[in-house]
Design a protein around this motif. Structure first.
Motif, PDB file in Angstrom:
ATOM      1  N   GLY A 225       0.794  -1.219   0.000  1.00 61.51           N
ATOM      2  CA  GLY A 225       0.000   0.000   0.000  1.00 61.51           C
ATOM      3  C   GLY A 225       0.827   1.270   0.000  1.00 61.51           C
ATOM      4  O   GLY A 225       0.294   2.362  -0.231  1.00 61.51           O
ATOM      5  N   GLY A 226       2.092   1.145   0.247  1.00 68.66           N
ATOM      6  CA  GLY A 226       2.947   2.320   0.280  1.00 68.66           C
ATOM      7  C   GLY A 226       2.967   2.965   1.642  1.00 68.66           C
ATOM      8  O   GLY A 226       2.168   2.649   2.520  1.00 68.66           O
ATOM      9  N   HIS A 227       3.990   3.856   1.826  1.00 63.86           N
ATOM     10  CA  HIS A 227       4.157   4.508   3.112  1.00 63.86           C
ATOM     11  C   HIS A 227       3.635   5.928   3.115  1.00 63.86           C
ATOM     12  O   HIS A 227       3.756   6.642   4.101  1.00 63.86           O
ATOM     13  N   GLY A 228       3.116   6.396   1.996  1.00 64.70           N
ATOM     14  CA  GLY A 228       2.653   7.778   1.924  1.00 64.70           C
ATOM     15  C   GLY A 228       3.849   8.714   1.870  1.00 64.70           C
ATOM     16  O   GLY A 228       4.889   8.368   1.336  1.00 64.70           O
ATOM     17  N   THR A 229       3.702   9.871   2.461  1.00 60.30           N
ATOM     18  CA  THR A 229       4.781  10.854   2.424  1.00 60.30           C
ATOM     19  C   THR A 229       5.814  10.506   3.496  1.00 60.30           C
ATOM     20  O   THR A 229       5.455  10.367   4.668  1.00 60.30           O
ATOM     21  N   VAL A 230       7.065  10.350   3.074  1.00 61.39           N
ATOM     22  CA  VAL A 230       8.106   9.975   4.035  1.00 61.39           C
ATOM     23  C   VAL A 230       9.298  10.914   3.881  1.00 61.39           C
ATOM     24  O   VAL A 230       9.646  11.329   2.782  1.00 61.39           O
ATOM     25  N   ASP A 231       9.905  11.241   5.034  1.00 59.23           N
ATOM     26  CA  ASP A 231      11.186  11.947   4.999  1.00 59.23           C
ATOM     27  C   ASP A 231      12.288  10.927   5.324  1.00 59.23           C
ATOM     28  O   ASP A 231      12.013   9.714   5.437  1.00 59.23           O
ATOM     29  N   LEU A 232      13.515  11.408   5.506  1.00 56.42           N
ATOM     30  CA  LEU A 232      14.633  10.488   5.716  1.00 56.42           C
ATOM     31  C   LEU A 232      14.416   9.616   6.942  1.00 56.42           C
ATOM     32  O   LEU A 232      14.541   8.377   6.896  1.00 56.42           O
ATOM     33  N   GLU A 233      14.017  10.281   8.082  1.00 56.70           N
ATOM     34  CA  GLU A 233      13.884   9.536   9.320  1.00 56.70           C
ATOM     35  C   GLU A 233      12.815   8.457   9.205  1.00 56.70           C
ATOM     36  O   GLU A 233      13.029   7.289   9.547  1.00 56.70           O
ATOM     37  N   LYS A 234      11.653   8.870   8.667  1.00 56.13           N
ATOM     38  CA  LYS A 234      10.542   7.917   8.583  1.00 56.13           C
ATOM     39  C   LYS A 234      10.896   6.770   7.624  1.00 56.13           C
ATOM     40  O   LYS A 234      10.553   5.610   7.865  1.00 56.13           O
ATOM     41  N   SER A 235      11.620   7.116   6.573  1.00 56.01           N
ATOM     42  CA  SER A 235      11.961   6.065   5.608  1.00 56.01           C
ATOM     43  C   SER A 235      12.930   5.050   6.206  1.00 56.01           C
ATOM     44  O   SER A 235      12.931   3.874   5.819  1.00 56.01           O
TER      45      SER A 235
END
Lengths: 623, 378
Positions: A368-378
Motif C-alpha cells: 500500500g505504500g508509506h505515503g509521504t516519508v522523509d529520511l527519518e521515517k523512511s
C-alpha cells in the motif's frame, strides 16, 4: 745334507748378504713412500680432513620454538599446547617400510585409521621429515617401544606439543587451526625458521598472526655417530618462544552469541566501536578444529565439506550476503553528505517507483505504500521507494564512492585469514566483470542493498561501528596485544583508523536518531527489542537473494526452508556513548526485526550487563 | 765404590742370566723385544678401536699368548728338522686346499674353511709358511744361485697353492703366498734378468687375471681408482679411513679420542682398518714410531738371514721377513689409499687370531735359524 765347498759357501753368503741389502733398501724406500703419503694426508690436507671429520660427527639440529598461546579478553585460554608422545617414522631411514610398520604393530597397537593417516601425511611431507604412525602414546607404550627401539632404526618417539582448542566449535572460525606443514606452505615460509616446526596456522587468527605465534627457531650442535644417533649436545642456541596473544574477544559474549543464534545458521559479529576490538565473532554451524590438528580423516573431512549446512564456512568474515535494508542508513547519510537530500525533504511512496519514461515498477515491500516519508521515517519504516528515489538522484558513481568509505567492497583488514571483500557494484566493475554498461535500474537496487551488492556480516559490523563513532572507521582486530611468555610487558597491536567526512556533523545525529527510532518508535521495524535500560540504534534488513554458496546446487524439493530470506540486523548501543556495535545474520531466517534483532539485543544485554527480558515474540512485519 | 761395582756386577750377571735363559729357549732377544713392544702397542689400539671393550682386549691377549707359545715352541725346532719337514708340510697343505674346494665351508661368500668338527681350519694360512719352506728347501738342494730348471720348479711349487687359494676366492692370501714364494726365490739370488723377465710375464698375464676375477674383486680396483664414485658403497671404507688419518694431523687426537673410530664412521676399525685408528689418534708422529718399530723387526730378520749358516736358513728367514713387510705395505697402502682394498690385516696389531698365529710361528722359525747354529754342521 749336501756337502758344500768353502768357496761355494762364501759365494752363497755374499749373494744372500747382497740380496738382504737390496731388500732392506726396498723396505726403506717403501716405508718412506708410505711416509710421504701420510705427510700428504696428515699435514698437507689435514685441514680438509679435519673439516670432513667434523662434518661427519657434528650435526646442526633445529630446536623448534613453542607456539604462543591465545587468551581471550579476560584471560581465558583459547588455544593451548598439550604435550603428547607420537611414534614417528623417518621414511628415508627405513629400509622396508611395510615390514617395519607390521613389526611395530606387534608391540604397539596400530589401527587401520593410523595407517590411513600415515599414508595421507606421507604424501604431504618434506624429505627427511618424520611422519607419525601413532599419536597419543601412553607412557606404557612409550616404555614398550623404548625397550625395542634398537630394532627400529628410523623410528622414534617424539614428544610433541599438540595444539588444542578447549572451546572447540565456539572458536573454530575465529582462531582457525594449525596443521602439519605441507609442500605448498613450505615454499612460502622461511624454511630455516621452520626447520624444526611441524605445525603452521592454517586459517583464522592462527594464520593471520603466524609470525607472532610461531617464534624463532633455536639450534643445537650435536655429536652423532655413523648411524645418526645423538650422543651429546656440544652447543646450543635456545629457541625464542612465540608470543602469547591476548584477544579482545570475550568468551562470555561469544558464548552468548552462540546461544542466541541457537540452532540457526548465521553469524554474529560484535565490535567495540571505540577501538575496533572484536568482542564476539560467531559463525554457525561450526566444527571441531581439534580434529584438524593431527590430520582429519578423508571421510570425516568430506562429510564436513559436503554438508548442506557448510560448517567449515566462516559466515562472519567469508559469508557474502546482500545487505538489504541495513544499508539504508548509509545511503541516507550519503544523500545528506552529497547534498542530494536533506532531513526534511520528502518523497511520496505509493508502493512502487518507476524511472521516468520506463514502465518497470520497482516495488516497495509494503504494497500500500508509506505515503509521504522523509529520511527519518523512511529509515524507521524501511521505505524502499524513498531509497529508490534517493539512489536514483545520487547515481551509482556517488553511491559507490560514498559507500566504499565505510569499507563496503573491500576487506576490513581484520586479523583473521581468508576474509572476503564482498561486492560494492560500480560502473567500472560491471564493465570489467560482466562486460556490460550500467543500467539506471541497477542503481535503485543498490539503494536497497540488493542485487549484486554483497557484504559480509563483519563489514556490516564495522560500518555500523563507524556510524556509532560518527565517521571514525577503525580497522577491526581480534588480537589486542601480544606478550613473550614470562615477560612483564605486553605489546599492543596498533589501532588503525581513518575519519569519514560527511560535511556536517549534524548528518550523523540525524541518521543515528532515525536508527534509534527504528527500535524506539512504535512504528519501528525493530521495536520489539527496545530495552528499558539502555538505548539502541539499529536497522533491520532482509536479503531476498538465496546465496548460501555459489557451488551448491539449488534443490527446491529438498530444501524449501533454505529458500527463505536471510534476516539481518545491525545495531549499536548505548546510543549516546556507544560501546558495542553488532551485526547479525540469520540464514533463511525470515525477517530482520523478528529474527535477527532479538539475537543482537541478547548479545548487547550480556555485554552491557542488562538483565531485562525481551518482550514475547509477536508477529512483526516489515524488513 | 765397592757397592757400585757390586751392583754393576749384579746387573751384568742378571742381564747375562736373562740372555742366557733366552738363549737356552732359543729366542732372539732383539726380535722378541720388538715383537712384544709391537703387540703391546697393538693391544692399546685394539682397546681404543673396540670402544674400550675389555672383552675384545682379553680375547686378543689370549690369542697373543697362544701365538707366542707357538712361536717359542717352533723356535725349539732346529732349522735342519724344519727343512726335512718342508716337503711333507707343503704336500699336506696342498691336499687340504683341494679338500676345501671339495668340502669347504662357505663364509662371507668364499670357501676358505675346513670344518674339522672341533676346530675350523683355514689351510691357506698353513701355506703362507709351507710355500716359503718348500721353496727354500727346493733351492737348498743345489748351490745358489739357482739354475733355470730349479727356478721353474720353485715357480710351479708356488703357483699351485696360489691358484687354489685364488679360486676360493681369497685374493689377499693368495697374493701373500705368491709373494712368500717369490721372496724366497729373490733371497736365493734369482738373477736380475730373470726378475725382469718374470715382471714382464706378470704384466702379460694381468689382463687374463682381470678376466678371471670376481666382480667384487674388480669393483675393489675400480673403487681404489676413484673412491668418490661410490661414497656410500665400496668407496666408503677408503674415504672414511682417509678422513680418519688426515684429521689426525701431526700429533693425533689422542688415545681413545678418535671421533671417526669411536663414532663408528670408520668400518672394520679394529681389524683391517686399524691403521686408520692409529693415524687418527696418534697422528703422523705415532705412525712414524710404529713404522720404525716395524723397520727394526724387519732389519733384525734380515740380519738373522745374513748371519745364517746355510742357504735354507738364509732364504727362509729372509723370505719370511720380507713377507712380513709385504703384509705391512699392503695393509697400510690400502688404508692410506695407495693400494686397492685387499683383505690383509695390519700384522700383529689388527684384532684377530689367524694371521697373528701364522706370523709369530714364522718369527719362531726365524729365531730358530738364529739360535740353532751350534747344532748345525759346520
Amino acid at each position: 745334507m749336501r756337502l758344500t765347498s768353502l768357496e761355494e759357501r762364501q759365494r752363497e753368503q755374499r749373494l744372500v748378504t747382497n740380496r738382504a741389502l737390496v731388500a732392506g733398501a726396498v723396505v726403506i724406500v717403501g716405508l718412506l713412500l708410505l711416509c710421504v703419503r701420510l705427510l700428504h694426508l696428515q699435514v698437507d690436507r689435514h685441514e680438509h680432513f679435519s673439516v670432513l671429520s667434523m662434518e661427519n660427527r657434528v650435526k646442526i639440529q633445529p630446536v623448534p620454538p613453542t607456539r604462543g598461546l591465545i587468551y581471550d579478553a579476560k584471560g581465558v585460554l583459547l588455544a593451548d599446547n598439550h604435550p603428547t608422545f607420537a611414534l614417528e617414522i623417518t621414511i628415508e631411514k627405513v629400509e622396508n617400510l611395510a615390514a617395519t610398520i607390521d613389526d611395530l604393530a606387534t608391540i604397539i597397537p596400530i589401527e587401520a585409521s593410523d595407517r590411513a593417516r600415515f599414508e595421507r601425511l606421507k604424501r604431504q611431507r618434506m624429505r627427511f621429515q618424520s611422519v607419525p604412525i601413532r599419536l597419543n602414546l601412553s607412557h606404557k607404550e612409550v616404555a614398550r617401544f623404548a625397550v625395542n627401539s634398537y630394532r627400529f632404526p628410523g623410528v622414534d618417539v617424539r614428544a610433541e606439543l599438540i595444539r588444542t582448542y578447549p572451546f572447540a566449535e565456539a572458536t573454530a572460525h575465529v582462531l582457525g587451526y594449525v596443521g602439519r606443514i605441507n609442500e605448498r606452505e613450505m615454499s612460502q615460509i622461511d624454511t630455516s625458521n621452520y626447520a624444526g616446526t611441524h605445525f603452521i596456522g592454517k586459517g583464522g587468527l592462527e594464520k593471520a598472526h603466524e609470525d607472532v605465534l610461531h617464534g624463532k627457531v633455536g639450534y643445537q650442535q650435536v655429536e652423532v655417530n655413523a648411524r645418526g644417533r645423538i650422543l651429546r649436545t656440544l652447543e646450543s642456541t635456545p629457541p625464542t618462544s612465540g608470543q602469547d596473544i591476548f584477544l579482545s574477544l570475550d568468551m562470555t559474549l561469544q558464548q552468548a552469541a552462540i546461544d542466541a543464534l541457537g540452532d540457526r545458521r548465521g553469524a554474529v559479529v560484535a565490535i567495540d566501536p571505540r577501538d575496533g576490538s572484536v568482542l564476539a565473532m560467531v559463525s554457525k554451524p561450526s566444527y571441531d578444529p581439534n580434529r584438524f590438528v593431527e590430520g582429519i580423516s578423508g571421510k570425516e573431512y568430506n562429510a564436513l565439506l559436503h554438508s548442506l549446512d557448510k560448517p567449515l564456512f566462516d559466515r562472519a568474515a567469508r559469508g557474502q550476503y546482500p545487505p538489504g535494508s541495513t544499508v539504508k542508513p548509509f545511503i541516507g547519510l550519503g544523500g545528506l553528505a552529497t547534498g542530494v537530500t536533506t532531513a526534511h525533504k520528502t518523497v511520496y511512496c505509493s508502493g512502487a517507483f518507476s524511472l521516468p519514461g520506463q514502465n518497470h515498477r520497482f516495488r516497495c515491500w509494503r504494497k500500500g505504500g508509506h505515503g509521504t516519508v522523509d529520511l527519518e521515517k523512511s529509515i524507521i519504516e524501511s521505505c524502499d521507494v524513498y531509497f529508490y528515489s534517493l539512489a536514483n538522484q545520487m547515481g551509482i558513481d556517488r553511491l559507490h564512492s560514498f559507500l566504499s568509505q565505510f569499507g563496503f567492497g573491500s576487506r576490513t583488514g581484520i586479523d583473521v585469514a581468508g576474509e572476503l571483500a564482498g561486492l560494492l557494484p560500480s560502473r567500472e566493475w560491471k564493465q570489467r566483470v560482466r562486460k556490460q554498461t550500467w543500467y539506471p535500474g541497477e542503481t535503485l537496487i543498490v539503494g536497497i542493498g540488493q542485487g549484486s551488492f554483497l557484504a559480509t556480516p563483519l563489514q556490516l559490523a564495522v560500518a555500523t561501528a563507524t556510524i556509532a563513532n560518527r565517521g571514525r572507521l577503525i580497522v577491526p582486530r581480534l588480537a589486542r596485544a601480544s606478550r613473550f611468555p614470562g615477560a612483564a610487558t605486553e605489546t599492543p597491536f596498533p589501532v588503525v583508523a581513518r575519519q569519514i567526512n560527511v560535511g556536517n556533523p549534524r548528518y550523523w545525529d540525524q541518521v543515528i536518531a532515525a536508527m534509534t527510532q527504528v527500535v524506539e518508535s512504535p512504528r519501528g521495524t525493530a521495536k520489539r527489542i527496545r530495552s528499558p535500560e539502555y538505548r539502541i540504534a539499529g536497522k533491520t534488513g532482509t536479503s531476498q537473494v538465496f546465496t548460501l554458496g555459489q557451488k551448491q546446487t539449488y534443490n527446491a524439493a529438498k530444501t524449501p526452508e533454505r529458500m527463505r530470506d536471510h534476516a539481518l540486523f545491525i545495531a549499536f548501543a548505548p546510543v549516546d556513548a556507544p560501546r558495542i556495535a553488532v551485526a547479525v545474520l540469520v540464514e533463511n531466517g525470515g525477517h530482520g526485526g523478528s529474527d535477527a534483532a532479538p539475537i543482537a539485543r541478547r548479545v548487547m544485554d550480556v555485554y552491557l550487563g542488562s538483565k531485562s527480558p525481551l518482550p514475547p515474540d509477536e508477529a512483526t512485519d516489515g524488513d | 765404590m765397592a757397592i757400585k761395582t757390586l751392583s754393576a756386577q749384579l746387573n751384568a750377571a742378571a742381564e747375562a742370566a736373562t740372555l742366557g735363559v733366552l738363549r737356552r729357549l732359543h729366542l732372539d732377544a732383539p726380535l722378541l723385544l720388538g715383537l712384544l713392544t709391537l703387540c703391546g702397542f697393538g693391544l692399546l689400539v685394539v682397546y681404543s678401536a673396540g670402544d674400550r671393550n675389555f672383552e675384545i682386549v682379553e680375547r686378543q691377549l689370549v690369542r697373543l699368548t697362544v701365538a707366542f707359545c707357538l712361536m717359542i715352541a717352533i723356535a725349539q725346532v732346529p732349522p735342519r728338522l724344519l727343512r726335512q719337514w718342508s716337503l711333507a708340510l707343503y704336500l699336506f697343505g696342498v691336499l687340504m686346499l683341494f679338500a676345501v674346494l671339495l668340502f669347504g665351508a662357505i663364509g662371507k661368500g668364499a670357501q676358505r674353511w675346513l670344518d674339522l668338527g672341533v676346530i675350523r681350519f683355514q689351510p691357506s694360512e698353513l701355506l703362507k709358511l709351507a710355500v716359503p719352506m718348500a721353496v727354500a728347501w727346493l733351492l737348498s738342494l743345489r748351490p745358489l744361485p739357482p739354475r733355470p730348471s730349479w727356478i721353474l720348479a720353485a715357480i710351479i711349487v708356488t703357483l699351485i697353492p696360489v691358484l687354489l687359494i685364488a679360486k676360493q676366492p681369497d685374493l689377499g692370501t693368495s697374493l701373500l703366498v705368491l709373494s712368500a714364494g717369490a721372496l724366497v726365490l729373490f733371497m736365493a739370488g734369482l738373477s736380475w734378468l730373470m726378475i725382469a723377465g718374470l715382471g714382464a710375464a706378470v704384466a702379460a698375464v694381468a689382463p687374463v687375471v682381470w678376466l678371471l676375477m670376481h666382480d667384487y674383486q674388480r669393483a675393489r680396483i675400480f673403487t681404489f681408482l676413484n673412491p668418490e664414485s661410490d661414497p656410500l658403497g665400496t668407496g666408503y671404507h677408503i674415504i672414511q679411513s682417509q678422513i680418519a688419518i688426515g684429521s689426525g694431523g701431526l700429533y693425533g687426537k689422542g688415545w681413545l679420542n678418535g671421533t671417526q673410530s669411536h663414532l663408528e664412521f670408520l668400518p672394520e676399525r679394529h681389524t683391517d682398518f686399524i691403521f686408520a685408528v692409529i693415524g687418527e689418534e696418534f697422528g703422523f708422529a705415532g705412525i712414524v714410531i710404529l713404522l720404525a718399530l716395524y723397520l727394526f723387526i724387519i732389519g733384525r730378520g734380515l740380519v738373522i738371514a745374513v748371519r745364517s749358516i746355510d742357504s735354507y736358513g738364509r732364504t727362509l728367514a729372509g723370505g719370511l721377513t720380507l713377507v712380513f713387510f709385504v703384509y705391512i705395505f699392503v695393509n697400510t697402502g690400502m688404508v692410506t689409499g695407495l693400494l686397492p682394498v685387499v683383505g690383509v690385516p695390519l700384522p700383529l696389531i689388527s684384532y684377530g687370531g689367524t694371521s697373528m698365529v701364522t706370523l709369530l710361528i714364522g718369527f719362531g722359525m726365524i729365531m730358530g735359524v738364529e739360535t740353532h747354529k751350534k747344532s748345525a754342521p759346520t
